[in-house]
Every structure is written in C-alpha cells, then in structure tokens.
Write a protein that holds these residues in place. Structure first.
Motif, mmCIF file in Angstrom:
data_model
loop_
_atom_site.group_PDB
_atom_site.id
_atom_site.type_symbol
_atom_site.label_atom_id
_atom_site.label_comp_id
_atom_site.label_asym_id
_atom_site.label_seq_id
_atom_site.Cartn_x
_atom_site.Cartn_y
_atom_site.Cartn_z
ATOM 1 N N GLY A 110 47.692 19.774 -29.051
ATOM 2 C CA GLY A 110 46.307 19.309 -29.071
ATOM 3 C C GLY A 110 45.951 18.646 -30.394
ATOM 4 N N MET A 111 46.510 19.196 -31.476
ATOM 5 C CA MET A 111 46.230 18.588 -32.786
ATOM 6 C C MET A 111 46.791 17.170 -32.843
ATOM 7 S SD MET A 111 47.019 21.943 -35.093
ATOM 8 C CE MET A 111 47.257 21.110 -36.635
ATOM 9 N N VAL A 112 48.005 16.994 -32.344
ATOM 10 C CA VAL A 112 48.588 15.645 -32.323
ATOM 11 C C VAL A 112 47.690 14.712 -31.516
ATOM 12 C CG1 VAL A 112 50.516 14.260 -31.475
ATOM 13 C CG2 VAL A 112 50.959 16.424 -32.635
ATOM 14 N N PHE A 113 47.211 15.211 -30.362
ATOM 15 C CA PHE A 113 46.407 14.357 -29.492
ATOM 16 C C PHE A 113 45.073 13.998 -30.153
ATOM 17 C CE2 PHE A 113 43.256 13.635 -26.183
ATOM 18 C CZ PHE A 113 43.891 12.671 -25.426
ATOM 19 N N PHE A 114 44.353 15.002 -30.642
ATOM 20 C CA PHE A 114 43.017 14.721 -31.163
ATOM 21 C C PHE A 114 43.049 14.097 -32.553
ATOM 22 C CE2 PHE A 114 41.989 17.551 -27.675
ATOM 23 C CZ PHE A 114 40.922 16.875 -27.109
ATOM 24 N N ALA A 115 44.252 14.072 -33.175
ATOM 25 C CA ALA A 115 44.378 13.296 -34.409
ATOM 26 C C ALA A 115 44.609 11.823 -34.084
ATOM 27 C CB ALA A 115 45.529 13.837 -35.247
ATOM 28 N N GLY A 116 44.703 11.511 -32.789
ATOM 29 C CA GLY A 116 44.968 10.129 -32.397
ATOM 30 C C GLY A 116 46.444 9.789 -32.498
ATOM 31 N N GLY A 117 47.292 10.812 -32.463
ATOM 32 C CA GLY A 117 48.731 10.603 -32.659
ATOM 33 C C GLY A 117 49.437 10.092 -31.425
ATOM 34 N N ASN A 118 50.755 10.215 -31.477
ATOM 35 C CA ASN A 118 51.620 9.701 -30.422
ATOM 36 C C ASN A 118 51.466 10.538 -29.155
ATOM 37 O OD1 ASN A 118 53.965 9.016 -28.862
ATOM 38 N ND2 ASN A 118 54.845 8.166 -30.732
ATOM 39 N N PHE A 119 51.104 9.881 -28.049
ATOM 40 C CA PHE A 119 50.850 10.615 -26.808
ATOM 41 C C PHE A 119 52.116 11.287 -26.288
ATOM 42 C CE2 PHE A 119 50.395 10.709 -22.100
ATOM 43 C CZ PHE A 119 49.408 11.663 -22.034
ATOM 44 N N LEU A 120 53.249 10.594 -26.423
ATOM 45 C CA LEU A 120 54.498 11.206 -25.941
ATOM 46 C C LEU A 120 54.850 12.442 -26.753
ATOM 47 C CD1 LEU A 120 57.214 8.564 -25.023
ATOM 48 C CD2 LEU A 120 56.344 10.415 -23.643
ATOM 49 N N CYS A 150 52.750 14.389 -28.131
ATOM 50 C CA CYS A 150 51.824 15.402 -27.612
ATOM 51 C C CYS A 150 52.357 16.002 -26.318
ATOM 52 C CB CYS A 150 50.460 14.749 -27.414
ATOM 53 S SG CYS A 150 49.306 15.732 -26.487
ATOM 54 N N VAL A 151 52.812 15.144 -25.404
ATOM 55 C CA VAL A 151 53.327 15.624 -24.115
ATOM 56 C C VAL A 151 54.539 16.519 -24.328
ATOM 57 C CG1 VAL A 151 54.483 14.894 -21.986
ATOM 58 C CG2 VAL A 151 52.460 13.685 -22.789
ATOM 59 N N PHE A 152 55.440 16.080 -25.212
ATOM 60 C CA PHE A 152 56.675 16.849 -25.394
ATOM 61 C C PHE A 152 56.392 18.201 -26.031
ATOM 62 C CE2 PHE A 152 59.058 12.624 -25.438
ATOM 63 C CZ PHE A 152 59.303 12.727 -24.090
ATOM 64 N N ILE A 153 55.477 18.249 -27.000
ATOM 65 C CA ILE A 153 55.185 19.546 -27.624
ATOM 66 C C ILE A 153 54.486 20.449 -26.610
ATOM 67 C CG2 ILE A 153 53.977 20.704 -29.500
ATOM 68 C CD1 ILE A 153 54.375 18.261 -31.191
ATOM 69 N N GLN A 154 53.636 19.853 -25.767
ATOM 70 C CA GLN A 154 52.980 20.642 -24.735
ATOM 71 C C GLN A 154 54.010 21.228 -23.764
ATOM 72 O OE1 GLN A 154 52.189 19.794 -21.214
ATOM 73 N NE2 GLN A 154 51.165 21.778 -21.088
ATOM 74 N N THR A 155 55.025 20.414 -23.428
ATOM 75 C CA THR A 155 56.088 20.923 -22.556
ATOM 76 C C THR A 155 56.843 22.062 -23.228
ATOM 77 O OG1 THR A 155 56.332 18.662 -21.771
ATOM 78 C CG2 THR A 155 58.028 20.209 -21.114
ATOM 79 N N LEU A 156 57.045 21.930 -24.529
ATOM 80 C CA LEU A 156 57.710 23.008 -25.277
ATOM 81 C C LEU A 156 56.893 24.290 -25.164
ATOM 82 C CD1 LEU A 156 59.993 23.779 -27.273
ATOM 83 C CD2 LEU A 156 58.502 23.057 -29.122
ATOM 84 N N GLY A 157 55.567 24.157 -25.313
ATOM 85 C CA GLY A 157 54.699 25.319 -25.140
ATOM 86 C C GLY A 157 54.842 25.897 -23.745
ATOM 87 N N ALA A 158 54.831 25.021 -22.737
ATOM 88 C CA ALA A 158 54.967 25.476 -21.348
ATOM 89 C C ALA A 158 56.280 26.218 -21.166
ATOM 90 C CB ALA A 158 54.894 24.285 -20.398
ATOM 91 N N LEU A 159 57.341 25.737 -21.831
ATOM 92 C CA LEU A 159 58.648 26.411 -21.724
ATOM 93 C C LEU A 159 58.553 27.842 -22.241
ATOM 94 C CD1 LEU A 159 61.778 26.307 -21.272
ATOM 95 C CD2 LEU A 159 61.935 25.750 -23.688
#
Lengths: 737, 294
Positions: free
Chosen positions: B84-94, B96-105
C-alpha cells in the motif's frame, strides 16, 4: 600464448583431464579428493575468467592456423567417435531410430567438416564476452557444486544398488560435461561449437542411462533421438551458412544475417535461423521435444540437477540468446517466441497436476526455459535483459531445489510431495533451504519473478497480444503449483516426529549451503549484476545500456529478499504462547495421530492431500494441446520458409555466384568484406548482361570477375591517387541496390 | 518539493495510508455489516462493532497451534502495508502488485502451517483464488503500461484522460476479480463469514486472539489498497476534482460489492476459476487489441 586463449583452454581441458583421472580411480577417498579439488579449481578458474575479462567489449582470439587445423580434425574425429558410439549402442539395444539418426548425423558432420567448413576461413576461433562469462560462472560454480554434492548422494545410491559400482564413469562423465559446456560458450568457430554440442548430448545420454534399468535405457534413447534431431538441424544450419554465406563463425553469421536482412533479403536468412532454433528447442526441451527432460528424471538426482540448472538445457537457450538480434519480428523470431511462450504456459499448467516432486521440477524447468526462449525470440534489449537474468536465477534456485529433493528423498524415502508433509519438523534445516529455493522460483522479491516482470514489460513494449496473454496465465499457474508445495513442507504437525536429517553427508550440506548462498546472494546483488555485467553487454549488443527495471525498485526487492532469507534461516519456530490442538471437526482422540470422534461415535483420522486439479489441468490434456500448438507452428514455419526459399532460389544462386567471383578477387586481397562486394556485384551484374559486347570491345573486360576488379581499381586505387569523388556516387548507387 | 529525493506528495500519501487506512477500513467494515443487515431486514451491529471486536481480540488469551503461524501473519501484514505504501506513494504499480502477492503468499502459508483440515482447505482455496485473479491483475498493469507508457501510479495524476477511457473492458474485468480479492460472496470460498458453514472459518479457523486481530487489521489495509486500485482507473490531471471522483467511484464500487455479496450464493471453486480466467482472457485480449488500434 595470450592469457585469454590460455584461460579458455584451461577451462575446457582441465575438466577433461579430471574426467580421465576419475575414470581410473576406484578408491572412495581418492575419488572424493580428486573431485573436490577438481571442482574447486574449476570454480576458481571461472571466477578468474570473470575478474580478468569482465568488460563491455568482446574479446576475440585467433588461434595459430596449424593448431586450429589440428583441433578441426580432432573435432571431426570426436564427432565420428560419438556417432559410432550411438550407432553401436543403438544396435546393441535394438533402437533402429537412433541408429538411423546417428548415421545421418555422421554423414552430415563429415560432409560439413570436409567439404564445406574446410574451405571457409575462420578468423577468430574463440571469444569471451560478458554473457559467456556469466555462463562460465554458472557452469564453473553451480556445475562443480552439483558434482561435489554427488559424492555423498552417490554413496547412498550405490549402497542400494546390486549391480557393479559404476561411479568412476559417472563422475568422469559429469566433469567431461562441464568441459564441453565451456567449449560451447567460448567457441566462435561454429564447427567446434557443434562438436561440443554433440558431446553434451552423448554425455547426458550416458548419465540418463546410468542405472541401466529398462526404463533408464528407454529414456536415454528418447533423449538421444530427440537431441540427434537437434544435432542434425544444427549441422544443416552450418552447411547452409558455410555454403551460401561462406562463414563459419558465430559473430560473422550474426553480422551477415543482419546485413542481408537490412538489404531486404531477410527471407533467405530464415532457413539457417529456423534450423538453429530447432536445434535449440531440442536442447532446451521446448515443446514438442519436452519429453526427454521428463524421462531424464529416472537418473540419479545430481544428473537431473546438472542437466536442469547449469548445463545441457542452458546450452539451448544460450544459443538462442546469442542469435536473438537476428530474431525479433521475423518468421523464425515469431516461431521462437510463440513456441517458447506456449511451452511456458502449458508446462506450468501441467505441473499443477504432478504429485512427484522431480516431475514438478522438470515441468517448471521446461516452463521457465520457455519464457527465456520467448524473450530471446522478442530479441529487444529489455527482453534479453530478462532472458539473461531468468537464466541466472533459474540456474541457482533450481539446482538448490534438486539437491534438496535428492537429500529429502534419501531420508524420507520418497520424492512424492504428499510425503513431504511436515518436513519442517522432520528435516528442519533442509525444509528452510527448500522453502528458499521454492520462493526463489516464483515470488517477488526473488530474482525469477523480478526477471519475469522485465519480460512482461518487454512483451508489452513489443505489443504482442499472444505473448502477453499466455504470460499472465502461465504466471498464475506457476503461483499455484509452487505455493501448494511450499505449504506442504511448512506444515507443522506438533507430534514428536524424529529429526532425520542428522545423517546427511557433509559434502551435501556444503553444496546445499553454496546453492542457498548463491540463490540469496544473486537476489541481493541483482542491481549490481545488472549495472556492471548485463547492461554493458546489452550496450555492445544493442547500443543502449538499459536496466529494464528501475534500479530503485531493484534495490527495494534486494532488501526484501535479504529480510526474508534472514527470517527463514534464522527463526526458531518456537513460541512462548500456549500450544493448542487444531480443530478436527469433532472431539480429538489423539492429537499426534490426528484422530477424532466422528458423528457416528467412531474414531476417524483427519487426512488431507494437496489439490492436483486433474480434470482441469490434467498432464495429458495440457501436453497434447502444447504438442499440437508447437508442431503446427514448427511445420507451418518450415513449410513457409521452404516455399519462400524456393522462390528466392535465384537470389541464392546470385549469392553463390558472387562468392565464387569474390574469391581471389582484388577486393578480397584488399580486405573489403564480402557484403560490400556482393552489393556491387548485384548491381553491376545487370549492367554487365546488357553491355557485355561493348565492354568487351572497348575495355577488354572478358568476364564479370574482370569487371569487378576493374571497378575496384577505379574506385579505390585511382580515386586514392586523384582524389576525385566520382566513384562515391556509383558507390552509393551500388549501396542502394 | 522533495525530501530525501521523495516528493512531498509521496510522503503524504504513505503517511496517510499508514495512519488513516486502518480507520477507514474499520469503518467500511462496520458499514458493510450495517448495510448487509439492512438488506437482510435486520438491525445489525453498531457502526464501530469491528473496532470493538478488534479490541476484544487483543485482550484474549495468547494461544496458537504452532510457533510459526504468528510470524507468517506478521509478514502478511507487513507486506500488505508495504504494498500500500508503494501504491499511495505513486510508485510502480507492478511492484505494488508483486509485494501484495507476497503478502497473500504468507497469509496462505499461515493457513497451511496449522495443518488443520479446515485451515488447510481454506489455504488451498485461497491459492486457487490467487490463481484466479492474478491474470486479470497483471492485465491491469499491462493495460496501464500500454496506455500511458508507464507503470507509475503518480504518472496517472498528470494524464489527460482517466485510465478507464483506454481500459474499459479491463476495468470491468478488474471489478469481476475485485470480488474475489475482497473475498465477497460468490467468491468467499476460502473463508466463511460465519463459523457454522462447511469449511468452518476456512483459512482463519486456527487463528485466535492477537493473531486474528492482526489478520483483521491486514484485511482493513487490503480493502483500502484495493479501493485505491479501483480509484486509479478514474483519476487524471484534474487536481482535487479527480481526487473526489476517485473517492466517489471507489465508494460506489464498494457498495456494489456489498450488493453482490448479498445477492449471490457461494460458487464452487471450479466455477470461480473458469469464469475469472474467461473474463480475463476475453476482456484482456479485446482491450489490448483495442489499445493497439487507438
């Protein structure tokens, strides 16, 4: 002798020397000693090569003509020997197909070496660039590590084996394999590369058939048949480029192909590119040739590890990455990218249905190689960046996984993932290493996924819808089959299961440790490798230095990778909290036996299995679809190219005529390259046909050869004397032709 | 204005997400229960009921089924927050997606590690859920890159047109998998709202006390992150107007998800997987081809 040639010669010949020694050593201690020292020396040799030659430019080395000729003949003798070996084996085991293919290959190789390559001048036989250094490091460090692991593994393996102890042959072939791989990555002379290519084929044939059971023999012949098809394609490509382009060097082949494509004759370059691609498909076990790599799973685990991670299959993708500048949006390029991505998707889906750990690893290897192949097919700088990193990370993580599975198999007595339930308690250290290996294969922040991200970006830039769609579904499948395996080994049963990893050999732990350090280390060093090794290589190849992924994002990933590795290797798994039994849909009877009182007041045991989704992603179904797709593509593109080459036969005849005329002409004597010559030749041939008589009478020019020599004198000699620019115009006309 | 190389807006975005997201997530969870109760003709709990539940969980006895589960749940929370920090900092969407997937794992691994039949089944189903939504989420990133030439969320704020103008079908496809990501019915197959169903409480069956509280907290963060992804489709260089539009659209979609949740019975996992992949295949292919023509 130059230090470059000396290094290459050492890297190729030293493993062969070790192989010869090991063949005659029977004692266990002596073998261990020689193997460990040999492996260390090879690893140090490859590191020396890296420190010495890591630089943006390509180092090329010309070898003394006499020596080169000697090696040419030696290569021919080796090839003939290999074909005869296959022939004899094929007759002995009654495998007619292998015999026939060996004979064809023998004939082609002899024709190539004696009739075609013999007349072609090879300027630089060897080379070193950053990519071959990366390959050398993978072969030298990962490959050697696997052989050391083999010491302990094979001791256990032989203890269960009733037949004669064939370990001398085993270790000998493993080392010879490394030597041949070094020869592949450093040879610029294509005939030498072909020879090494065939050696790796026969080495893996010997390794797969090692146990000499019927299954092993059958699978080794499956391997040799498919790879001989590749070898024949490779030889065919060499015959083609030797006859029509008059080159027998890798860099010259690429340069000639690119210049022909630039002058609008791309179609005639398709045939050798297709043949090379076919050869690479067989080596890299791409669909429809994937079955040999699955069959190779009957071999002892060090063999599988070696074939999958650092040698054999990597030779195939190495070749494709090398010729990738010629691929891109051409017929061969389209074939390579589509077969690669289809292999990626269908093998990832097939892996979901596999309970056998080694088969999951095999399908995942094929699938990942498919992605690398697809990247090579796209051939843009970003795609090659991704391909090289996929290759690196796959080598280290996959070897770690194979070694883990091998060790687990010896201690829990099964390679079935279902039996790895609760490995976290039974083999605590091994389970953590295996977890790192698995995560290294499929999840951010580890290298494979970050490289896949770069692949996705380059596919998006290439605007190829098929690549993108198959990639996203393949990625999802990859997540599925790794996660369920990871979940299985990390499950904790809270029973007093015995720790069975205390008897693992030291040599196995050493190699496992090495692979873990490499897997994590490459992830942490990812940004540095990109900046200092891969980007400079791409700079020379494409003229742009790119880090496909922004360097800041790479550092974020590197830090997370470090954190996860530290946590997984370090955390104790104990807790201060009260440990409660799990809920078993009834009153528990015996917690460690997982039994509970069911609704009929009987006692049931709770069991669970992973999901394999056989009716959706059944192996047969996925493989069938993959085969249909890949065979259609291969036959389609070969048919198309045969047809278009037939239509271009005049152009080819023209090139052949130009080549005959080029030989011994003033142009050649003055080192004007053939491409320039050919362009003028094309242009002036029409002129010659129309004005034959006039030219004969007025200038005494008797043939096209004379005309070209006269032209040369006019353009270069007289111009240099008078300083006029007349020929500049005719030159540009010729160039525009 | 920049601090240590980060723009001031990135820093504000990160801090706002870190601090405010759990509160909004909590209130939205309470609102969800109110609205759901309303749709079912009940009165329902108080708006802040999730908050009181959370407090109560923190006060429970510390018990667990093994020594590894807590670690995985912590990693789940940490990576969801980082994503979420990557996303709301305006960072790289991919990224963000990959770190979110890591969390889901790690959430899935927490379920697997318990080796309880229900948590295990839930973990397996959660894995199938990830496999179902992953292609569509990656297609969002691909579409974004092909439409704007960048993976950076911040670049959307200077775009002339909102993303949905280029990615209409991908947006619809995304809404389809958003239901899976929010674990709403008909795709609530990995964890049930109530413990008296066939999978007990699925993947969260064996979590208790503080650990379960952390899971709740992570879900609140996740909700805000996914609504952020929804809002991403409708922002453009329109200043505060764009911001308001994004928030309104996100809330409308949130209400829409609650409506779906209350009007569909749970699908079988096969139906979820097949339908999500078909949606991704059709929406993705058609939309990307459309992008190549405009």
């Amino acid at each position: 002798m130059e230090i470059g040639i000396a290094t290459i010669a050492f890297l190729i010949l030293f493993p062969v020397l070790v192989a010869l020694m090991l063949m005659f050593v029977r004692g266990d201690r002596a073998r261990s000693y020689i193997t460990v020292v040999g492996a260390l020396v090879i690893a140090c040799g490859s590191i020396f090569c890296a420190t010495q030659f890591l630089s943006p430019e390509t180092h090329v080395y010309a070898i003394d003509d006499g020596v080169a000729l000697f090696i040419d003949y030696a290569a021919l003798v080796i090839e003939v020997g290999l074909c005869l070996y296959i022939f004899v084996k094929g007759v002995y085991y009654k495998k007619p197909l292998a015999v026939v293919l060996a004979v064809i290959q023998l004939g082609l190789a002899a024709y190539l070496d004696l009739a075609v390559a013999h007349d072609v001048n090879v300027a630089n036989e060897l080379y070193i660039d950053n990519f071959s250094i990366i390959m050398a490091l993978i072969i030298g460090i990962v490959g050697s590590g696997i052989i050391v692991y083999g010491l302990g593994y094979m001791r256990v393996h032989e203890a269960h084996n009733d037949g004669p102890d064939r370990r001398p042959i085993f270790f000998s072939v493993m080392f010879a394999f490394l030597g041949a791989m070094f020869a592949i990555v450093f040879s610029n002379a294509l005939t030498w590369m072909l020879c090494a290519w065939e050696i790796t084929t026969v080495c893996s044939f010997a390794l797969i058939g090692y146990t000499r059971t019927k299954e092993a023999i059958d699978n080794s012949f499956l391997q040799i048949v498919l790879n001989l098809i590749g070898g024949i394609a490779f030889s065919g490509a060499l015959v083609w480029i030797g006859s029509f382009y008059g080159v027998m060097e890798l860099d010259q082949f690429i340069a000639t192909t690119l210049s022909l494509a630039a002058s609008g004759m791309g179609v005639i370059t398709y045939a050798p590119l297709l043949l090379f691609s076919l050869a690479a498909f067989t080596k890299a076990a791409q669909m429809p040739f994937q079955s040999w790599l699955l069959g190779a799973m009957v071999a002892p685990t060090p063999t599988s590890a070696l074939l999958h991670s650092s040698t054999m299959v990597k030779a195939g993708v190495f070749l494709l990455i090398k010729i990738s500048p010629c691929l891109g949006f051409t017929i061969p390029g389209f074939l390579v990218m589509t077969v690669g991505i289809a292999t990626f998707l269908f093998c990832a889906l097939a892996a979901i249905s596999q309970p056998n750990a080694k088969r999951v690893l095999a399908y995942s290897t094929i699938s990942n190689l498919g992605l690398i192949v697809a990247c090579a097919g796209v051939g843009s700088d970003g795609a090659i960046w991704a391909a090289i990193f996929l290759l690196i990370f796959h080598a280290v993580a996959k070897s770690l996984l194979f070694l883990c599975v091998g060790t687990a198999e010896h201690h829990i007595g099964s390679r079935n993932i279902e039996d790895m339930d609760d490995l976290f308690q039974r083999m605590p250290r091994l389970a953590r290493l295996m977890a790192i290996g698995i995560m290294g294969m499929f999840i951010a922040p580890f290298g494979m996924l970050v490289s896949k991200w770069a692949a996705l970006q380059s596919f998006a830039q290439s605007e190829n819808v098929i690549l993108l769609m198959l990639l996203v579904f393949g990625s999802a499948a990859t997540f599925m089959f790794w996660t369920k395996w990871l979940g299985k080994i990390l499950a904790i049963a809270n029973n007093d299961a015995a720790d069975v990893e205390l008897t693992v050999y030291r040599s196995e732990w050493a190699s496992l440790g090495l692979m873990t350090v490499l897997t994590v280390g490459c992830c942490i060093g990812f940004p540095l490798i990109s900046v200092s090794v891969v980007a400079p290589y791409l700079q020379t190849m494409f003229g742009v230095a790119s880090n496909a992924i922004p360097i800041g994002d790479l550092w974020i990933m590197a830090v997370i990778a470090l954190v996860i590795a530290v946590i997984f290797l370090g955390f104790s798994g104990s807790t201060k909290k009260r440990i409660a039994p799990v809920y078993l849909s009834g009153v528990g009877v015996d917690e460690s036996a997982r039994t509970f009182r069911n609704s009929f007041n009987g006692v049931s045991a709770a069991t669970q299995r992973n999901w394999y989704m056989g009716d959706i992603f059944g192996e047969k179904k996925m493989v069938l679809i993959g085969l249909v797709v890949s065979l259609t593509l291969i036959f389609g593109s070969f048919a198309f190219v045969t047809q278009s080459v037939a239509a271009e036969s005049e152009t080819l005849a023209g090139i052949t005529a130009a080549r005959d005329s080029y030989e011994d002409s003033l142009w050649e004597q003055n080192d004007i390259d053939f491409n320039t010559y050919q362009q003028y030749y094309e242009y002036y041939r029409q002129y010659w046909e129309q004005n034959k008589d006039a030219l004969r009478q007025s200038m005494g020019i008797e043939s096209m050869d004379d005309l070209m020599d006269t032209l040369f004198i006019q353009m270069f000699v007289q111009n240099a004397a008078s300083g006029t620019q007349d020929s500049g115009t005719s030159g540009s006309e010729g160039g525009n032709q | 204005m920049e601090i240590f190389g980060f723009s001031i807006w990135s820093i504000i975005g990160v801090i706002a997400f870190l601090v405010i997201a759990p509160f909004i997530g909590c209130i939205l969870a309470g609102l969800d229960r109110k609205i759901t109760a309303g749709m079912q003709g009940r009165v329902g709990p108080k708006l802040l009921q999730p908050w009181w539940d959370f407090r109560k969980l923190l006060a429970k006895e510390d018990a667990t089924v093994n020594g590894a589960q807590d670690l995985y749940v912590w990693l789940y929370l940490i990576f969801i927050v980082l994503s979420g920090m990557v996303f709301f900092a305006g960072g790289n969407f991919l990224l963000c997606v990959f770190i979110q997937t890591l969390g889901a794992l790690f959430f899935i691994l927490a379920g697997y590690s318990s080796r309880s039949p229900y948590a295990d089944l839930g973990a397996e189903r959660e894995t199938v859920q990830v496999m179902s939504y992953e292609p569509m989420v990656l297609l969002v990133a691909i579409g974004m890159f092909m439409a704007t030439g960048s993976f950076y969320v911040a670049d959307l704020l200077s775009a002339e047109m909102p993303l949905v103008r280029y990615l209409p079908l991908i947006f619809i496809g995304f809404l389809y998998v958003l239901t899976i990501k929010l674990r709403k019915s008909p795709f609530d197959i990995s964890m049930a709202q109530h413990a008296h169903q066939e999978i007990v409480r699925g993947i969260v069956t064996e979590f208790s006390g503080r650990t379960l509280a952390l899971v709740e907290l992570s879900h609140w963060y996740e909700t805000i992150l996914f609504l952020g992804w929804t809002g991403m489709f409708v922002v453009w260089a329109g200043g505060w107007v764009a911001g308001v539009v994004a928030v309104v659209v996100a809330l409308v979609i949130w209400f829409f998800e609650i409506w779906i949740d209350n009007n569909f019975a749970r699908f079988k996992w096969e139906t979820m997987l097949r339908s999500a992949w078909w949606v991704a295949l059709v929406a993705g292919t058609v939309n990307i081809v459309y992008l190549l023509f405009i």
